[in-house]
Design a protein around this motif. Sequence first.
Motif, PDB file in Angstrom:
ATOM      1  N   LYS A 118       0.831  -1.203   0.000  1.00  0.00           N
ATOM      2  CA  LYS A 118       0.000   0.000   0.000  1.00  0.00           C
ATOM      3  C   LYS A 118       0.869   1.257   0.000  1.00  0.00           C
ATOM      4  N   ASP A 119       1.955   1.203   0.754  1.00  0.00           N
ATOM      5  CA  ASP A 119       2.816   2.376   0.846  1.00  0.00           C
ATOM      6  C   ASP A 119       3.552   2.644  -0.461  1.00  0.00           C
ATOM      7  N   ALA A 120       3.925   1.594  -1.185  1.00  0.00           N
ATOM      8  CA  ALA A 120       4.570   1.792  -2.485  1.00  0.00           C
ATOM      9  C   ALA A 120       3.621   2.489  -3.449  1.00  0.00           C
ATOM     10  N   PHE A 121       2.352   2.087  -3.424  1.00  0.00           N
ATOM     11  CA  PHE A 121       1.367   2.763  -4.269  1.00  0.00           C
ATOM     12  C   PHE A 121       1.165   4.200  -3.789  1.00  0.00           C
ATOM     13  N   ALA A 122       1.166   4.388  -2.469  1.00  0.00           N
ATOM     14  CA  ALA A 122       1.009   5.734  -1.914  1.00  0.00           C
ATOM     15  C   ALA A 122       2.143   6.651  -2.359  1.00  0.00           C
ATOM     16  N   ALA A 123       3.347   6.091  -2.478  1.00  0.00           N
ATOM     17  CA  ALA A 123       4.487   6.899  -2.935  1.00  0.00           C
ATOM     18  C   ALA A 123       4.264   7.390  -4.359  1.00  0.00           C
ATOM     19  N   LEU A 124       3.635   6.572  -5.196  1.00  0.00           N
ATOM     20  CA  LEU A 124       3.263   7.005  -6.544  1.00  0.00           C
ATOM     21  C   LEU A 124       2.168   8.060  -6.483  1.00  0.00           C
ATOM     22  N   LEU A 125       1.155   7.784  -5.685  1.00  0.00           N
ATOM     23  CA  LEU A 125      -0.011   8.658  -5.610  1.00  0.00           C
ATOM     24  C   LEU A 125       0.342  10.040  -5.079  1.00  0.00           C
ATOM     25  N   GLU A 126       1.262  10.101  -4.128  1.00  0.00           N
ATOM     26  CA  GLU A 126       1.656  11.390  -3.554  1.00  0.00           C
ATOM     27  C   GLU A 126       2.162  12.345  -4.620  1.00  0.00           C
ATOM     28  N   CYS A 127       2.886  11.816  -5.583  1.00  0.00           N
ATOM     29  CA  CYS A 127       3.426  12.640  -6.658  1.00  0.00           C
ATOM     30  C   CYS A 127       2.412  12.856  -7.766  1.00  0.00           C
ATOM     31  N   LEU A 128       1.742  11.797  -8.176  1.00  0.00           N
ATOM     32  CA  LEU A 128       0.867  11.863  -9.345  1.00  0.00           C
ATOM     33  C   LEU A 128      -0.486  12.491  -9.039  1.00  0.00           C
ATOM     34  N   GLY A 129      -0.896  12.432  -7.788  1.00  0.00           N
ATOM     35  CA  GLY A 129      -2.178  13.024  -7.432  1.00  0.00           C
ATOM     36  C   GLY A 129      -2.256  14.503  -7.721  1.00  0.00           C
ATOM     37  N   GLU A 130      -1.131  15.188  -7.617  1.00  0.00           N
ATOM     38  CA  GLU A 130      -1.138  16.637  -7.826  1.00  0.00           C
ATOM     39  C   GLU A 130      -1.250  17.023  -9.293  1.00  0.00           C
ATOM     40  N   VAL A 131      -1.069  16.069 -10.206  1.00  0.00           N
ATOM     41  CA  VAL A 131      -1.166  16.392 -11.627  1.00  0.00           C
ATOM     42  C   VAL A 131      -2.303  15.650 -12.314  1.00  0.00           C
ATOM     43  N   ALA A 132      -3.137  14.964 -11.540  1.00  0.00           N
ATOM     44  CA  ALA A 132      -4.187  14.151 -12.145  1.00  0.00           C
ATOM     45  C   ALA A 132      -5.257  14.992 -12.825  1.00  0.00           C
ATOM     46  N   GLY A 133      -5.499  16.195 -12.327  1.00  0.00           N
ATOM     47  CA  GLY A 133      -6.547  17.033 -12.892  1.00  0.00           C
ATOM     48  C   GLY A 133      -7.800  16.983 -12.040  1.00  0.00           C
ATOM     49  N   ASP A 134      -8.584  18.053 -12.087  1.00  0.00           N
ATOM     50  CA  ASP A 134      -9.760  18.159 -11.229  1.00  0.00           C
ATOM     51  C   ASP A 134     -10.828  17.126 -11.557  1.00  0.00           C
ATOM     52  N   ASP A 135     -10.921  16.723 -12.816  1.00  0.00           N
ATOM     53  CA  ASP A 135     -11.982  15.807 -13.224  1.00  0.00           C
ATOM     54  C   ASP A 135     -11.494  14.373 -13.377  1.00  0.00           C
ATOM     55  N   VAL A 136     -10.320  14.064 -12.842  1.00  0.00           N
ATOM     56  CA  VAL A 136      -9.758  12.718 -12.942  1.00  0.00           C
ATOM     57  C   VAL A 136      -9.492  12.187 -11.536  1.00  0.00           C
ATOM     58  N   ASP A 137      -9.930  10.964 -11.282  1.00  0.00           N
ATOM     59  CA  ASP A 137      -9.670  10.357  -9.981  1.00  0.00           C
ATOM     60  C   ASP A 137      -8.164  10.126  -9.824  1.00  0.00           C
ATOM     61  N   PRO A 138      -7.547  10.669  -8.770  1.00  0.00           N
ATOM     62  CA  PRO A 138      -6.093  10.535  -8.602  1.00  0.00           C
ATOM     63  C   PRO A 138      -5.623   9.089  -8.549  1.00  0.00           C
ATOM     64  N   LEU A 188      -7.043   6.452 -10.031  1.00  0.00           N
ATOM     65  CA  LEU A 188      -7.096   5.880 -11.372  1.00  0.00           C
ATOM     66  C   LEU A 188      -5.962   6.412 -12.236  1.00  0.00           C
ATOM     67  N   PHE A 189      -5.697   7.703 -12.114  1.00  0.00           N
ATOM     68  CA  PHE A 189      -4.594   8.280 -12.878  1.00  0.00           C
ATOM     69  C   PHE A 189      -3.273   7.624 -12.499  1.00  0.00           C
ATOM     70  N   THR A 190      -3.086   7.420 -11.198  1.00  0.00           N
ATOM     71  CA  THR A 190      -1.870   6.775 -10.718  1.00  0.00           C
ATOM     72  C   THR A 190      -1.758   5.352 -11.262  1.00  0.00           C
ATOM     73  N   GLU A 191      -2.873   4.628 -11.300  1.00  0.00           N
ATOM     74  CA  GLU A 191      -2.866   3.273 -11.845  1.00  0.00           C
ATOM     75  C   GLU A 191      -2.450   3.258 -13.316  1.00  0.00           C
ATOM     76  N   VAL A 192      -2.974   4.216 -14.096  1.00  0.00           N
ATOM     77  CA  VAL A 192      -2.643   4.266 -15.528  1.00  0.00           C
ATOM     78  C   VAL A 192      -1.166   4.605 -15.720  1.00  0.00           C
ATOM     79  N   PHE A 193      -0.678   5.579 -14.968  1.00  0.00           N
ATOM     80  CA  PHE A 193       0.732   5.951 -15.071  1.00  0.00           C
ATOM     81  C   PHE A 193       1.625   4.792 -14.640  1.00  0.00           C
ATOM     82  N   TRP A 194       1.257   4.160 -13.535  1.00  0.00           N
ATOM     83  CA  TRP A 194       2.005   3.008 -13.024  1.00  0.00           C
ATOM     84  C   TRP A 194       2.037   1.892 -14.063  1.00  0.00           C
TER      85      TRP A 194
END
Length: 202
Positions: free
Chosen positions: A130-150, A152-158
């Motif tokens: 969970k923490d490894a995914f959180a490390a991705l999400l912490e960075c990618l969440g800020e660029v996911a966009g207002d209308d995109v679930d952070p 899901l965006f992290t999953e696609v980037f990953w």
Amino acid sequence: MSVQERKQRERAERERLIVATARELAEQQGWDAVTTRRLAERIEYSQPVLYSHFRGKREIIGAVALQGATEMAAVMRAATAAVDGPRERVAALARAYLDFAERNPAVYDAIFQLDGGLAYAQEDTPEPLKDAFAALLECLGEVAGDDVDPGLFTEVFWASVHGVATLTRSGRLPPEYTELRVELLVDRLAIVLARPSEWSRQ
């Protein structure tokens, strides 16, 4: 130190030795070379002692996966903390991820390819995963966009960087273009879904 405490510490040390030896052997010769017999020979313990810690190879793979996930999370956080700006952080994240996968192929396989008996994307998913995914999400969440679930965006980037890692390693993609792939991933996938105002300030 009580007798019980000493026994617990000795047990923990044996367990660390088993995991480290399995990891070393897997990185040197591949996971097929990791057997309980070979591990017992290398660490100079009997197979019953080894089985008192792990019920078999599957659990050993799981232990290596959890250790690797912890290390990967630390590597990604260190890489993103060392740069400023959303785009730079996403690029650093991708590079750190790919570098970890390249430098630790057996560990990467334990985390993402092999059956270590671990639950993924479930309530009972172990904390290091969970923490490894959180490390991705912490960075990618800020660029996911207002209308995109952070998430899901992290999953696609990953999934994208995982694809680059595995296809490059298997020889399906030439490694000399890895940096160009990172740049394309960041500039096309991330920027399309990012909040334009944040990126334009860079």
